[in-house]
Enzyme design. Structure first.
Site, PDB file in Angstrom:
ATOM      1  N   LEU A   4       0.834  -1.199   0.000  1.00 12.73           N
ATOM      2  CA  LEU A   4       0.000   0.000   0.000  1.00 12.73           C
ATOM      3  C   LEU A   4       0.876   1.259   0.000  1.00 12.73           C
ATOM      4  O   LEU A   4       0.684   2.162  -0.809  1.00 12.73           O
ATOM      5  CB  LEU A   4      -0.908  -0.025   1.243  1.00 12.73           C
ATOM      6  CG  LEU A   4      -1.788   1.193   1.494  1.00 12.73           C
ATOM      7  CD1 LEU A   4      -2.823   1.361   0.393  1.00 12.73           C
ATOM      8  CD2 LEU A   4      -2.511   1.063   2.849  1.00 12.73           C
ATOM      9  N   SER A   5       1.866   1.311   0.896  1.00 11.77           N
ATOM     10  CA  SER A   5       2.641   2.549   1.107  1.00 11.77           C
ATOM     11  C   SER A   5       3.537   2.903  -0.085  1.00 11.77           C
ATOM     12  O   SER A   5       4.003   2.029  -0.812  1.00 11.77           O
ATOM     13  CB  SER A   5       3.536   2.399   2.340  1.00 11.77           C
ATOM     14  OG  SER A   5       2.769   2.046   3.460  1.00 11.77           O
TER      15      SER A   5
ATOM     16  N   GLY B 275       5.726   8.860  -1.069  1.00 17.22           N
ATOM     17  CA  GLY B 275       4.988  10.088  -0.776  1.00 17.22           C
ATOM     18  C   GLY B 275       3.684   9.866  -0.034  1.00 17.22           C
ATOM     19  O   GLY B 275       3.001  10.823   0.328  1.00 17.22           O
TER      20      GLY B 275
ATOM     21  N   GLY C 172       2.164   7.679   3.149  1.00 13.75           N
ATOM     22  CA  GLY C 172       2.250   6.726   4.258  1.00 13.75           C
ATOM     23  C   GLY C 172       0.986   6.802   5.077  1.00 13.75           C
ATOM     24  O   GLY C 172       0.010   6.090   4.813  1.00 13.75           O
TER      25      GLY C 172
ATOM     26  N   ILE D  37       7.874  -2.468   1.672  1.00 13.18           N
ATOM     27  CA  ILE D  37       6.997  -3.645   1.600  1.00 13.18           C
ATOM     28  C   ILE D  37       7.619  -4.855   2.301  1.00 13.18           C
ATOM     29  O   ILE D  37       8.615  -5.434   1.835  1.00 13.18           O
ATOM     30  CB  ILE D  37       6.628  -3.946   0.122  1.00 13.18           C
ATOM     31  CG1 ILE D  37       6.059  -2.680  -0.537  1.00 13.18           C
ATOM     32  CG2 ILE D  37       5.637  -5.117   0.045  1.00 13.18           C
ATOM     33  CD1 ILE D  37       4.953  -1.945   0.245  1.00 13.18           C
TER      34      ILE D  37
ATOM     35  N   TYR E   3      -9.921   8.792  -3.213  1.00  9.74           N
ATOM     36  CA  TYR E   3      -9.906   7.422  -2.682  1.00  9.74           C
ATOM     37  C   TYR E   3     -10.821   6.487  -3.479  1.00  9.74           C
ATOM     38  O   TYR E   3     -10.641   5.272  -3.494  1.00  9.74           O
ATOM     39  CB  TYR E   3     -10.247   7.417  -1.183  1.00  9.74           C
ATOM     40  CG  TYR E   3     -11.694   7.697  -0.852  1.00  9.74           C
ATOM     41  CD1 TYR E   3     -12.613   6.654  -0.785  1.00  9.74           C
ATOM     42  CD2 TYR E   3     -12.133   9.000  -0.599  1.00  9.74           C
ATOM     43  CE1 TYR E   3     -13.940   6.905  -0.478  1.00  9.74           C
ATOM     44  CE2 TYR E   3     -13.449   9.253  -0.287  1.00  9.74           C
ATOM     45  CZ  TYR E   3     -14.355   8.211  -0.239  1.00  9.74           C
ATOM     46  OH  TYR E   3     -15.671   8.463   0.054  1.00  9.74           O
TER      47      TYR E   3
ATOM     48  N   ASN F 193      -7.467  -2.919   9.701  1.00 13.61           N
ATOM     49  CA  ASN F 193      -8.081  -2.990  11.039  1.00 13.61           C
ATOM     50  C   ASN F 193      -7.710  -4.301  11.711  1.00 13.61           C
ATOM     51  O   ASN F 193      -7.407  -4.355  12.906  1.00 13.61           O
ATOM     52  CB  ASN F 193      -9.605  -2.903  10.953  1.00 13.61           C
ATOM     53  CG  ASN F 193     -10.068  -1.482  10.696  1.00 13.61           C
ATOM     54  OD1 ASN F 193      -9.329  -0.544  10.939  1.00 13.61           O
ATOM     55  ND2 ASN F 193     -11.282  -1.339  10.190  1.00 13.61           N
TER      56      ASN F 193
ATOM     57  N   GLU G 240       1.530  -0.024   9.913  1.00 10.77           N
ATOM     58  CA  GLU G 240       0.068  -0.239   9.943  1.00 10.77           C
ATOM     59  C   GLU G 240      -0.647   0.892  10.692  1.00 10.77           C
ATOM     60  O   GLU G 240      -1.597   0.660  11.439  1.00 10.77           O
ATOM     61  CB  GLU G 240      -0.261  -1.624  10.499  1.00 10.77           C
ATOM     62  CG  GLU G 240       0.326  -2.707   9.604  1.00 10.77           C
ATOM     63  CD  GLU G 240      -0.326  -4.054   9.740  1.00 10.77           C
ATOM     64  OE1 GLU G 240      -1.523  -4.115  10.041  1.00 10.77           O
ATOM     65  OE2 GLU G 240       0.377  -5.056   9.516  1.00 10.77           O
TER      66      GLU G 240
END
Ligand SMILES: Cc1cc2nc3c(=O)[nH]c(=O)nc-3n(C[C@H](O)[C@H](O)[C@H](O)COP(=O)(O)OP(=O)(O)OC[C@H]3O[C@@H](n4cnc5c(N)ncnc54)[C@H](O)[C@@H]3O)c2cc1C
Length: 382
Positions: A128-129, A132, A134, A160, A181, A243, A366
């Site tokens: 995901l990260s 630019g 985070g 990753i 999003y 989550n 996370e």
């Protein structure tokens, strides 16, 4: 009916946790220092983790997995982290992020194609990260453009975990940057997908044996059938899996703190100063009592969040609280461990120096502590 303690385990859960801890003591402990120094997990150990059954905990038995609960994943991560939190990262990402995402969001075809591989011998990673983006994860820049019956991915992912060992990646990219999003889409990408390469491997403070790398997508072709969930709904995949992932990080932190406390209690009973064991000084006893209380409170938060998740009840705030509290607790407990070892706590010949370094990551990945506070504040203040 009398309710058992929050930390009570069923017979099956206890046996599972004990078998993972026994494995970690026997097979992992002798390798910990070398893996930390070389920043590498031996491939044979990865194979052993699959054989042990900790890489496929929630995968249904029909796909070759263990068919166990999320709570079992938490127990496995905790037990491994008592010995080496870096190895626990591999197991945590595999179960709480990658398998979890495929189980919850994969259609029949994706589940049938990839779950048996993840169950057998394929390590997964979750991308995901970016450099630019985070905390503000949904400002990601990796692009996905539809071409025929494929999506072409271009961009770079950073940080990753498992990237070096992974055969499969869950990758988040945007199909429409103007949509914010709502453009974010999750893809299942195989390691040998044309146009995917692994970039720089980070040289880290802690959890050094866990690989953390950049991923480079250069017109990387991904079949259209490998969209995970719906196009434009990747933000939901990310939010929901993270989550659950946060509870896994909580488990890593309580295992790590338990490991540090175990070592420290043994040490203070051995070490003599002023003609007596340092465990006999009341000041030391009280410090250890406080650390044990801190850890017990943390474990209850983690177990409660995991039990809520398995019961299908809301657990968003509980997971954020568990991650926030456990990661700060782990820093406190490992710091005390270093203090109580004295000068020996500061050198690599003793185990607590590494656990102190390893603890720091809990407040970063996370979702940083500030982001957890934001989630909790939203719930309690409104
Ligand atoms: C070892 C390691 C492994 C990782 N593994 C993975 C992985 O497998 N997959 C993956 O996708 N990512 C992974 N990450 C990335 C990780 O999730 C991010 O580093 C993390 O989310 C923080 O993002 P950032 O580094 O860009 O920091 P930033 O978002 O730039 O944050 C910097 C500081 O600003 C604060 N801050 C930012 N926004 C706010 C705000 N709104 N309010 C208050 N404070 C704020 C933060 O709390 C932090 O203290 C990993 C990172 C590391 C270090």
């Amino acid at each position: 009916m009398t309710q058992p303690a929050l930390t009570s385990l069923s017979e099956d859960e206890r046996l599972f946790r004990d078998s993972v801890y026994e494995f970690a003591n026997r097979e992992i402990r002798p390798l910990v220092r070398e893996m930390d120094e070389r920043a590498k997990i031996p491939p044979a150990l990865v194979e052993q983790l699959f054989e042990l059954g900790v890489m496929n905990i929630e995968i249904p038995e029909e796909f070759g997995g263990s068919g166990a609960s999320f709570f079992h994943s938490v127990l496995a991560v905790e037990a491994l982290s008592r010995v080496d939190p870096a190895i626990a990262v591999m197991v945590d990402v595999q179960n709480t992020l990658v398998i979890n995402a495929l189980q919850c969001w994969g259609n029949d075809l994706l589940r049938r194609t990839y779950l048996p591989r993840l169950a057998k011998n394929t390590v997964g990673a979750y991308a995901l990260s970016e450099a630019g983006s985070g905390s503000d994860a949904f400002s990601l820049a990796t692009r996905a453009v539809e071409r025929g019956d494929s999506w072409m991915l271009s961009g770079r992912k950073m940080w990753i975990s498992n990237a070096l060992e992974a055969g499969l990646f869950i990758v988040f990219a945007t199909v429409d940057p103007a949509a914010g999003y709502r453009g974010i889409t999750a893809f299942v990408v195989e390691r040998n997908a044309p146009g995917l390469s692994i970039g720089k491997k980070e040289d880290k403070l802690g959890i050094r044996a866990s690989s953390t790398c950049e991923l480079i997508f250069d017109d990387c072709r991904v079949p259209a059938r490998n969209v995970l969930g719906d196009v434009g709904k990747g933000y939901k995949v990310a939010i929901e899996t993270l989550n659950e992932g946060r509870i896994g990080i909580g488990a890593q932190m309580i295992g790590l703190a338990q490991g540090a406390l175990d070592h420290t209690i043994a040490y203070v009973k051995e070490r003599k100063q002023f003609g007596q064991h340092i465990s006999e000084f009341q000041a030391v006893q009280h410090q250890i009592a406080r650390a044990a209380t801190d850890l017990e409170a943390a474990r209850m938060l983690v177990y409660n969040a995991a039990r809520l998740r398995d019961a299908g009840q809301p657990f968003l705030t509980e997971a954020a609280m568990a991650k926030l509290f456990t990661s700060e607790m782990a820093e406190r407990v490992t710091s005390l461990a270093v203090n109580l070892y004295g000068g020996y706590g500061f050198v690599k010949d003793y185990p607590v120096e590494k656990l102190y370094r390893d603890a720091k990551i809990g407040q970063i990945y996370e979702g940083t502590s500030n982001l957890q506070l934001q989630t909790i504040a939203k719930r309690v203040i409104g």
